[in-house]
Design a protein around this motif. Structure first.
Motif, short mmCIF file in Angstrom:
data_model
loop_
_atom_site.label_atom_id
_atom_site.label_comp_id
_atom_site.label_asym_id
_atom_site.label_seq_id
_atom_site.Cartn_x
_atom_site.Cartn_y
_atom_site.Cartn_z
N VAL A 150 -17.90 -6.81 -27.68
CA VAL A 150 -18.40 -5.95 -28.76
C VAL A 150 -19.60 -5.13 -28.28
O VAL A 150 -19.67 -3.92 -28.52
N GLU A 151 -20.54 -5.79 -27.60
CA GLU A 151 -21.74 -5.07 -27.15
C GLU A 151 -21.37 -4.01 -26.11
O GLU A 151 -21.89 -2.88 -26.14
N GLY A 152 -20.48 -4.37 -25.18
CA GLY A 152 -20.07 -3.41 -24.16
C GLY A 152 -19.35 -2.22 -24.76
O GLY A 152 -19.59 -1.07 -24.36
N LEU A 153 -18.46 -2.49 -25.72
CA LEU A 153 -17.74 -1.39 -26.38
C LEU A 153 -18.71 -0.50 -27.16
O LEU A 153 -18.58 0.73 -27.15
N GLY A 154 -19.69 -1.13 -27.80
CA GLY A 154 -20.67 -0.35 -28.56
C GLY A 154 -21.45 0.60 -27.67
O GLY A 154 -21.68 1.76 -28.03
N LYS A 155 -21.83 0.13 -26.48
CA LYS A 155 -22.57 0.99 -25.56
C LYS A 155 -21.70 2.14 -25.05
O LYS A 155 -22.18 3.28 -24.91
N ILE A 156 -20.44 1.84 -24.78
CA ILE A 156 -19.53 2.90 -24.33
C ILE A 156 -19.37 3.96 -25.42
O ILE A 156 -19.40 5.18 -25.14
N LEU A 157 -19.23 3.53 -26.66
CA LEU A 157 -19.06 4.49 -27.77
C LEU A 157 -20.32 5.31 -27.98
O LEU A 157 -20.24 6.51 -28.34
N GLU A 158 -21.48 4.72 -27.75
CA GLU A 158 -22.72 5.49 -27.86
C GLU A 158 -22.78 6.56 -26.79
O GLU A 158 -23.19 7.71 -27.06
N ARG A 159 -22.39 6.22 -25.57
CA ARG A 159 -22.38 7.21 -24.49
C ARG A 159 -21.37 8.33 -24.80
O ARG A 159 -21.65 9.51 -24.56
N ILE A 160 -20.21 7.95 -25.32
CA ILE A 160 -19.20 8.96 -25.68
C ILE A 160 -19.75 9.89 -26.75
O ILE A 160 -19.56 11.12 -26.67
N ALA A 161 -20.44 9.33 -27.74
CA ALA A 161 -21.00 10.16 -28.82
C ALA A 161 -22.01 11.15 -28.26
O ALA A 161 -22.02 12.34 -28.64
N ASN A 162 -22.83 10.70 -27.35
CA ASN A 162 -23.81 11.60 -26.74
C ASN A 162 -23.13 12.69 -25.92
O ASN A 162 -23.54 13.86 -25.95
N ASP A 163 -22.08 12.29 -25.17
CA ASP A 163 -21.37 13.26 -24.35
C ASP A 163 -20.64 14.28 -25.21
O ASP A 163 -20.49 15.46 -24.81
N LEU A 164 -20.14 13.86 -26.36
CA LEU A 164 -19.38 14.76 -27.22
C LEU A 164 -20.25 15.64 -28.12
O LEU A 164 -19.75 16.59 -28.72
N GLU A 165 -21.51 15.28 -28.21
CA GLU A 165 -22.39 16.02 -29.13
C GLU A 165 -22.35 17.53 -28.89
O GLU A 165 -22.17 18.32 -29.84
N PRO A 166 -22.50 18.00 -27.67
CA PRO A 166 -22.46 19.45 -27.45
C PRO A 166 -21.10 20.06 -27.74
O PRO A 166 -20.99 21.24 -28.08
N VAL A 167 -20.04 19.26 -27.61
CA VAL A 167 -18.69 19.77 -27.81
C VAL A 167 -18.38 19.92 -29.29
O VAL A 167 -17.89 20.95 -29.75
N VAL A 168 -18.66 18.87 -30.05
CA VAL A 168 -18.29 18.90 -31.48
C VAL A 168 -19.25 19.73 -32.32
O VAL A 168 -18.91 20.16 -33.43
N ASN A 169 -20.47 19.97 -31.80
CA ASN A 169 -21.45 20.76 -32.56
C ASN A 169 -21.77 22.09 -31.88
O ASN A 169 -22.85 22.64 -32.04
N ALA A 170 -20.80 22.58 -31.12
CA ALA A 170 -21.00 23.87 -30.46
C ALA A 170 -21.17 24.97 -31.51
O ALA A 170 -20.46 25.00 -32.52
N PRO A 171 -22.13 25.90 -31.29
CA PRO A 171 -22.36 26.98 -32.26
C PRO A 171 -21.23 28.01 -32.22
O PRO A 171 -20.46 28.08 -31.27
#
Length: 420
Positions: free
Chosen positions: A263-284
């Motif tokens: 659970v902890e490992g998956l949570g960290k992976i999902l946090e990294r994915i969220a950070n990596d996707l931030e510029p993609v999903v919130n592109a102006p």
């Protein structure tokens, strides 16, 4: 089956289930725990060494069969004056070894006193006799069951010099046991003829005196053996229980830590994915991925195609990161109940993520919002818990718990015997 036998079964069968290698000792303990079992004397020795004849003289009547051929083929039993006498089949006379098994049962399970009979005319003990005698002597050290070494048919020796020679040689083989040289023929002649000197020379009165003294020691020896067996079995069960408790604790800790790490490992992976996707999903600017391509631009690179490709690459990288975590924990394939005829579809990733095209809103909802990440953790954890490795671990824990419960039941049963 009487009430006592049923009670002993209730106590000893659980012990046997845990310690099957101690069946022999448990069978002996069953004998020791039975009430009103008279002291038991077993006569054992090789075929045609005068065992049955000796028994008849000791009891004063021809109760046991005597012959020059293989006569005793089963345990012959007689109770006289509160003593149980067993005449075992001759050792090593039966090719199928059935006789030997009966003899060893009589010696190992039934006997309180073993009369080991060896014919003087045979000279020294052979290797098989010597080994058996050593086993009996070793058993005496452990159980205090008594052994009397009888040298029969001494009347068949040529003279006193030969008798001394034979007895001296055998004495060296007998591990400190006193020898009882006897002659059943002399005893019968002395008794029938009223010849006291011949009776004494037969050696049987001296053997009877030793037997009487040994019989007096039987209750004390039985109590000692009973306590010895109970102590040994209890110690072995306690050792086993400790090992099982340690094993169970280790397995449960492994199970718990695996769950936490997953659970902890998956949570960290999902946090990294969220950070990596931030510029993609919130592109102006305009989200070109939502603009459908027309037939006119079917074979041309458009802004919509480029954006959808960018989203697909980002999504694929996210899935690859998650799948790597699933591989590490053995949670890639679906459980048997969910598998389909299309093997390529039978993966946890497809079961959780689906096969539909993902757009910005989808990626934002799935990876960038806490509720979406929580849902992924919940879904992937479910498949982790039903993966082959986790199921096998759970079964191992259950098996160890059952074994520990059996061991505790066996210990409780032995404890009730100790305090009975």
């Amino acid at each position: 089956m009487n009430q006592l036998a049923e009670s002993l079964d209730h106590v000893l069968e659980p012990v046997l289930a845990v310690l099957p290698q101690r069946r022999w000792d448990l069978d002996r303990l069953r004998v020791l725990l039975q009430l009103n079992v008279p002291p038991t004397v077993t006569v054992v020795g090789k075929y045609n060494h005068g065992k049955s004849r000796l028994l008849n003289e000791l009891m004063g009547s021809d109760i046991f069969n005597v012959a020059d051929r293989r006569e005793t083929v089963a345990l012959a039993e007689h109770v006289q004056q509160g003593v149980r006498w067993l005449d075992a089949p001759g050792l090593y006379a039966d090719v199928a070894l059935q006789d030997d098994a009966l003899a060893r049962e009589a010696m190992g399970l039934q006997a309180d006193i073993r009369l080991f009979v060896h014919a003087a005319k045979e000279g020294e003990l052979d290797a098989l006799e010597s080994n058996l005698l050593q086993d009996l002597v070793a058993d005496h050290q452990r159980s205090q069951r008594q052994n009397l070494m009888v040298i029969s048919q001494i009347d068949q020796l040529a003279d006193d010099a030969q008798e001394d020679k034979v007895l001296t040689a055998i004495q060296q083989q007998c591990a400190g046991l006193n020898l009882h040289p006897v002659s059943s023929t002399r005893y019968r002649q002395g008794r029938d003829g009223g010849k006291q000197r011949m009776l004494e020379k037969s050696g049987i009165p001296a053997l009877q005196a030793s037997l009487e003294a040994a019989l007096q020691r039987v209750p004390q020896a039985r109590e000692f053996e009973r306590e010895t067996l109970l102590t040994e079995l209890t110690q072995e069960l306690n050792t086993l229980q400790h090992k099982q408790e340690q094993s169970l604790s280790s397995l449960q800790q492994t199970q718990k830590q695996q769950g936490i790490d997953f659970v902890e490992g998956l949570g960290k992976i999902l946090e990294r994915i969220a950070n990596d996707l931030e510029p993609v999903v919130n592109a102006p600017g305009v989200d070109h991925s939502l603009v459908p391509d027309t037939f006119e631009f079917g074979f041309k690179m458009t802004a919509g195609k480029q954006e959808r490709a960018r989203l697909q690459i980002a999504y694929s990288r996210a899935c690859i990161a998650i799948n790597g975590h699933l591989v590490e924990y053995g949670a890639v394939g679906l459980p048997a109940a969910q598998r389909t005829s299309v093997r390529s579809m039978d993966t946890v990733m497809i079961a959780v993520m689906g096969v539909s095209v993902k757009y910005r809103a989808d990626l934002r909802r799935i990876f960038c919002e806490q509720a979406g990440r929580d849902k992924l953790v919940q879904d992937f954890t479910h498949y982790f818990e039903v993966s082959d490795g986790r199921v096998a671990l759970e079964k191992q824990i259950e098996q160890t718990e059952n074994q520990l419960a059996q061991t505790r039941q066996a210990l409780d049963g032995l404890s009730s015997l100790e305090h009975a």
